[in-house]
Design a protein around this motif. Structure first.
Motif, PDB file in Angstrom:
ATOM      1  N   ASN A   1       1.830  12.254   1.855  1.00  0.00           N
ATOM      2  CA  ASN A   1       0.826  11.834   2.826  1.00  0.00           C
ATOM      3  C   ASN A   1       1.486  11.750   4.203  1.00  0.00           C
ATOM      4  N   PHE A   2       0.678  11.695   5.231  1.00  0.00           N
ATOM      5  CA  PHE A   2       1.211  11.818   6.593  1.00  0.00           C
ATOM      6  C   PHE A   2       2.129  10.657   6.964  1.00  0.00           C
ATOM      7  N   ASP A   3       1.769   9.443   6.594  1.00  0.00           N
ATOM      8  CA  ASP A   3       2.600   8.281   6.911  1.00  0.00           C
ATOM      9  C   ASP A   3       3.995   8.407   6.304  1.00  0.00           C
ATOM     10  N   GLU A   4       4.045   8.799   5.049  1.00  0.00           N
ATOM     11  CA  GLU A   4       5.336   8.965   4.376  1.00  0.00           C
ATOM     12  C   GLU A   4       6.157  10.057   5.049  1.00  0.00           C
ATOM     13  N   PHE A   5       5.489  11.134   5.434  1.00  0.00           N
ATOM     14  CA  PHE A   5       6.204  12.253   6.037  1.00  0.00           C
ATOM     15  C   PHE A   5       6.763  11.880   7.408  1.00  0.00           C
ATOM     16  N   ILE A   6       5.984  11.146   8.190  1.00  0.00           N
ATOM     17  CA  ILE A   6       6.455  10.711   9.511  1.00  0.00           C
ATOM     18  C   ILE A   6       7.749   9.905   9.384  1.00  0.00           C
ATOM     19  N   TYR A   7       7.767   8.954   8.465  1.00  0.00           N
ATOM     20  CA  TYR A   7       8.952   8.125   8.302  1.00  0.00           C
ATOM     21  C   TYR A   7      10.126   8.934   7.746  1.00  0.00           C
TER      22      TYR A   7
ATOM     23  N   SER B   1      -4.650  14.214  13.237  1.00  0.00           N
ATOM     24  CA  SER B   1      -5.983  14.794  13.431  1.00  0.00           C
ATOM     25  C   SER B   1      -6.754  14.938  12.128  1.00  0.00           C
ATOM     26  N   ASN B   2      -6.067  14.765  10.992  1.00  0.00           N
ATOM     27  CA  ASN B   2      -6.759  14.796   9.697  1.00  0.00           C
ATOM     28  C   ASN B   2      -5.925  14.032   8.683  1.00  0.00           C
ATOM     29  N   ASN B   3      -6.499  13.722   7.559  1.00  0.00           N
ATOM     30  CA  ASN B   3      -5.819  12.928   6.537  1.00  0.00           C
ATOM     31  C   ASN B   3      -5.367  13.757   5.333  1.00  0.00           C
ATOM     32  N   LYS B   4      -5.292  15.066   5.516  1.00  0.00           N
ATOM     33  CA  LYS B   4      -4.838  15.926   4.423  1.00  0.00           C
ATOM     34  C   LYS B   4      -3.366  15.653   4.116  1.00  0.00           C
ATOM     35  N   HIS B   5      -2.981  15.885   2.869  1.00  0.00           N
ATOM     36  CA  HIS B   5      -1.580  15.762   2.502  1.00  0.00           C
ATOM     37  C   HIS B   5      -0.762  16.872   3.170  1.00  0.00           C
TER      38      HIS B   5
ATOM     39  N   GLY C   1      -7.793  19.910  14.679  1.00  0.00           N
ATOM     40  CA  GLY C   1      -7.430  19.529  13.319  1.00  0.00           C
ATOM     41  C   GLY C   1      -6.000  19.836  12.921  1.00  0.00           C
ATOM     42  N   ILE C   2      -5.065  19.790  13.898  1.00  0.00           N
ATOM     43  CA  ILE C   2      -3.665  20.090  13.597  1.00  0.00           C
ATOM     44  C   ILE C   2      -2.836  18.828  13.780  1.00  0.00           C
ATOM     45  N   ASN C   3      -2.208  18.361  12.730  1.00  0.00           N
ATOM     46  CA  ASN C   3      -1.285  17.232  12.866  1.00  0.00           C
ATOM     47  C   ASN C   3      -0.021  17.692  13.600  1.00  0.00           C
ATOM     48  N   MET C   4       0.522  16.795  14.418  1.00  0.00           N
ATOM     49  CA  MET C   4       1.655  17.182  15.257  1.00  0.00           C
ATOM     50  C   MET C   4       2.618  16.007  15.381  1.00  0.00           C
ATOM     51  N   ILE C   5       3.909  16.292  15.299  1.00  0.00           N
ATOM     52  CA  ILE C   5       4.934  15.264  15.443  1.00  0.00           C
ATOM     53  C   ILE C   5       5.852  15.648  16.601  1.00  0.00           C
ATOM     54  N   ASP C   6       5.964  14.749  17.580  1.00  0.00           N
ATOM     55  CA  ASP C   6       6.927  14.939  18.668  1.00  0.00           C
ATOM     56  C   ASP C   6       8.218  14.244  18.246  1.00  0.00           C
ATOM     57  N   ALA C   7       9.123  15.007  17.680  1.00  0.00           N
ATOM     58  CA  ALA C   7      10.400  14.479  17.202  1.00  0.00           C
ATOM     59  C   ALA C   7      11.447  14.457  18.310  1.00  0.00           C
ATOM     60  N   THR C   8      11.031  14.667  19.518  1.00  0.00           N
ATOM     61  CA  THR C   8      11.801  14.673  20.765  1.00  0.00           C
ATOM     62  C   THR C   8      12.675  15.917  20.900  1.00  0.00           C
ATOM     63  N   HIS C   9      12.877  16.297  22.132  1.00  0.00           N
ATOM     64  CA  HIS C   9      13.748  17.435  22.447  1.00  0.00           C
ATOM     65  C   HIS C   9      15.174  17.141  21.959  1.00  0.00           C
ATOM     66  N   PHE C  10      15.632  15.939  22.254  1.00  0.00           N
ATOM     67  CA  PHE C  10      17.015  15.569  21.930  1.00  0.00           C
ATOM     68  C   PHE C  10      17.283  15.599  20.435  1.00  0.00           C
ATOM     69  N   TYR C  11      16.444  14.931  19.653  1.00  0.00           N
ATOM     70  CA  TYR C  11      16.731  14.771  18.228  1.00  0.00           C
ATOM     71  C   TYR C  11      16.371  15.991  17.386  1.00  0.00           C
ATOM     72  N   THR C  12      15.717  16.974  17.976  1.00  0.00           N
ATOM     73  CA  THR C  12      15.552  18.249  17.263  1.00  0.00           C
ATOM     74  C   THR C  12      16.663  19.241  17.613  1.00  0.00           C
ATOM     75  N   GLU C  13      17.473  18.923  18.650  1.00  0.00           N
ATOM     76  CA  GLU C  13      18.483  19.895  19.075  1.00  0.00           C
ATOM     77  C   GLU C  13      19.923  19.392  19.023  1.00  0.00           C
ATOM     78  N   ILE C  14      20.122  18.100  18.867  1.00  0.00           N
ATOM     79  CA  ILE C  14      21.485  17.573  18.845  1.00  0.00           C
ATOM     80  C   ILE C  14      22.301  18.163  17.698  1.00  0.00           C
ATOM     81  N   TRP C  15      21.619  18.724  16.714  1.00  0.00           N
ATOM     82  CA  TRP C  15      22.282  19.288  15.529  1.00  0.00           C
ATOM     83  C   TRP C  15      22.960  20.621  15.802  1.00  0.00           C
TER      84      TRP C  15
END
Length: 253
Positions: A141-147, A163-167, A210-224
């Motif tokens: 579910n979205f909450d679990e995935f975000i965390y 934007s939606n509650n789909k898994h 209807g598109i779920n979106m996560i802003d994981a930040t520029h920094f934390y998606t690229e520091i790797w």
């Protein structure tokens, strides 16, 4: 080993031909025939980054972000980024950027993020580089995935569009500042899009379509990026350090 020889070896894995047309990957400062004394890996190149390289006897900085994306029309060494260029040149420290060529590469940054998030059957969209699409082993579910994303990437705070509650099963991912790809991803079968630097209008577009979106930040998606380059450079028989001065530029209250 000369500095240019180390970079030639690196470019055999991440050729500059991969980079976007607007990008400025490659040498920002070059002392081509200096013997390589050490490499400092840094997401950004600040004045403290050059000082750190000097203190550790590293005469090559390999960054992810270019010091310059556009040509300089004037030069004032008191201000960033000219001050970095001035100090690096004065100390004969070369600076090289592996940017969108690393993002787009099949073994580059977005590939790494897919693996880190344990996505399966992932692939790059040929007509929408550098976006990767992959699948979770099990729906979430979205909450679990975000965390899960927050914990896995070590993000202290993030924002998202629900934007939606789909898994969540099918995930699109693009490191850095790729939020505008949302306008093209609307026609793809995805459950969530992970990127950074999501702007207001892109968020509204995602929400209304209807598109779920996560802003994981520029920094934390690229520091790797440093983890990736370390693996490719570790056999060079020269010391390789990760910068201790990389930091997210934001403060929050």
């Amino acid at each position: 080993m000369f500095i240019f020889e180390a970079i030639e070896a690196l470019e055999s894995f991440f050729p500059l031909s991969f980079q976007e047309s607007w990008d400025n990957s490659g040498f920002q400062v070059l002392f081509k025939h200096k013997i390589l004394s050490g490499i400092l890996l840094s997401l950004d190149v600040r004045q403290k980054t050059v000082e750190e390289a000097k203190q550790n006897n590293c005469n090559l900085i390999i960054s992810h972000h270019p010091l310059f994306l556009q040509a300089l029309k004037n030069f004032d060494y008191k201000f960033y980024p000219e001050n970095v260029l001035y100090v690096a040149t004065k100390n004969e420290i070369s600076i090289y950027a592996a940017h969108t060529n690393l993002d787009i590469s099949p073994s580059g940054l977005n590939n790494y993020l897919c693996k880190k998030l344990q996505l399966k059957n992932f692939y790059i969209l040929d007509n929408l580089k550098p976006v990767f699409i992959g699948e979770l082993e099990k729906e979430s579910n979205f909450d679990e995935f975000i965390y899960y994303v927050k914990k896995t990437l070590g993000i202290p705070i993030l924002k998202y569009v629900l934007s939606n509650n789909k898994h969540i099963k099918k995930v699109a991912i693009c490191s850095g500042s790729c939020a505008d790809y949302i306008y093209k991803l609307k026609s793809y079968d995805i459950d969530v899009f992970i990127t950074g630097d999501v702007k207001h209008h892109s968020a509204v577009f995602a929400q209304e379509n209807g598109i779920n979106m996560i802003d994981a930040t520029h920094f934390y998606t690229e520091i790797w990026f440093a983890d990736i380059l370390f693996e490719y450079l570790k056999n060079f028989n020269v010391k390789i350090l990760r910068s201790t001065n990389d930091r997210i530029p934001w403060d929050y209250i």
